[in-house]
Motif scaffolding. Structure first.
Motif, PDB file in Angstrom:
ATOM      1  N   LEU A  99      -4.026   6.021   4.452  1.00  0.00           N
ATOM      2  CA  LEU A  99      -3.737   5.721   3.054  1.00  0.00           C
ATOM      3  C   LEU A  99      -4.949   5.914   2.156  1.00  0.00           C
ATOM      4  O   LEU A  99      -4.893   5.601   0.969  1.00  0.00           O
ATOM      5  CB  LEU A  99      -3.211   4.279   2.937  1.00  0.00           C
ATOM      6  N   ASP A 100      -6.020   6.415   2.737  1.00  0.00           N
ATOM      7  CA  ASP A 100      -7.267   6.652   2.005  1.00  0.00           C
ATOM      8  C   ASP A 100      -7.763   5.365   1.334  1.00  0.00           C
ATOM      9  O   ASP A 100      -8.060   5.325   0.146  1.00  0.00           O
ATOM     10  CB  ASP A 100      -7.084   7.771   0.972  1.00  0.00           C
ATOM     11  N   MET A 101      -7.817   4.309   2.159  1.00  0.00           N
ATOM     12  CA  MET A 101      -8.264   2.995   1.701  1.00  0.00           C
ATOM     13  C   MET A 101      -9.246   2.430   2.711  1.00  0.00           C
ATOM     14  O   MET A 101      -9.295   2.877   3.847  1.00  0.00           O
ATOM     15  CB  MET A 101      -7.085   2.011   1.617  1.00  0.00           C
ATOM     16  N   LYS A 133       0.746   4.094  -2.920  1.00  0.00           N
ATOM     17  CA  LYS A 133       0.405   5.487  -2.597  1.00  0.00           C
ATOM     18  C   LYS A 133       1.621   6.416  -2.644  1.00  0.00           C
ATOM     19  O   LYS A 133       1.503   7.604  -2.369  1.00  0.00           O
ATOM     20  CB  LYS A 133      -0.228   5.563  -1.197  1.00  0.00           C
ATOM     21  N   GLN A 134       2.783   5.845  -2.955  1.00  0.00           N
ATOM     22  CA  GLN A 134       4.038   6.601  -2.997  1.00  0.00           C
ATOM     23  C   GLN A 134       4.255   7.369  -1.698  1.00  0.00           C
ATOM     24  O   GLN A 134       4.533   8.567  -1.695  1.00  0.00           O
ATOM     25  CB  GLN A 134       4.073   7.523  -4.204  1.00  0.00           C
ATOM     26  N   MET A 135       4.123   6.639  -0.603  1.00  0.00           N
ATOM     27  CA  MET A 135       4.270   7.212   0.730  1.00  0.00           C
ATOM     28  C   MET A 135       5.407   6.491   1.448  1.00  0.00           C
ATOM     29  O   MET A 135       5.591   5.289   1.269  1.00  0.00           O
ATOM     30  CB  MET A 135       2.957   7.045   1.503  1.00  0.00           C
ATOM     31  N   ALA A 162       0.828  -1.212   0.000  1.00  0.00           N
ATOM     32  CA  ALA A 162       0.000   0.000   0.000  1.00  0.00           C
ATOM     33  C   ALA A 162       0.860   1.260   0.000  1.00  0.00           C
ATOM     34  O   ALA A 162       0.555   2.222  -0.713  1.00  0.00           O
ATOM     35  CB  ALA A 162      -0.938  -0.004   1.206  1.00  0.00           C
TER      36      ALA A 162
END
Length: 65
Positions: free
Chosen positions: A53-55, A14-16, A10
């Motif tokens: 993660l907005d999931m 999400k490139q986090m 994840a």
């Protein structure tokens, strides 16, 4: 289900970074590292991570299968 793998996938999607996730969930970078290297996590931790993660939790968990 491997929650550590799910978190890592994840984060990549999400490139986090782990540091950014730690800041978003109000935990230390070390705590996030432990979660990423663990095969399981609490429901509460998964909820915080998924939110950051907005999931949905179900989407996050599926990444670890």
């Amino acid at each position: 289900m491997n929650t550590g793998k799910a978190i890592l996938v994840a984060l990549a999607m999400k490139q986090m970074t782990r540091k950014q996730l730690a800041e978003a969930i109000g935990r230390s970078r070390v705590t996030v590292d432990v979660m990423c290297n663990s095969e399981s996590a609490t429901t509460q931790a998964l909820k915080r991570i998924a939110d950051a993660l907005d999931m949905k939790v179900s989407e996050l968990v599926k990444l670890g299968e």
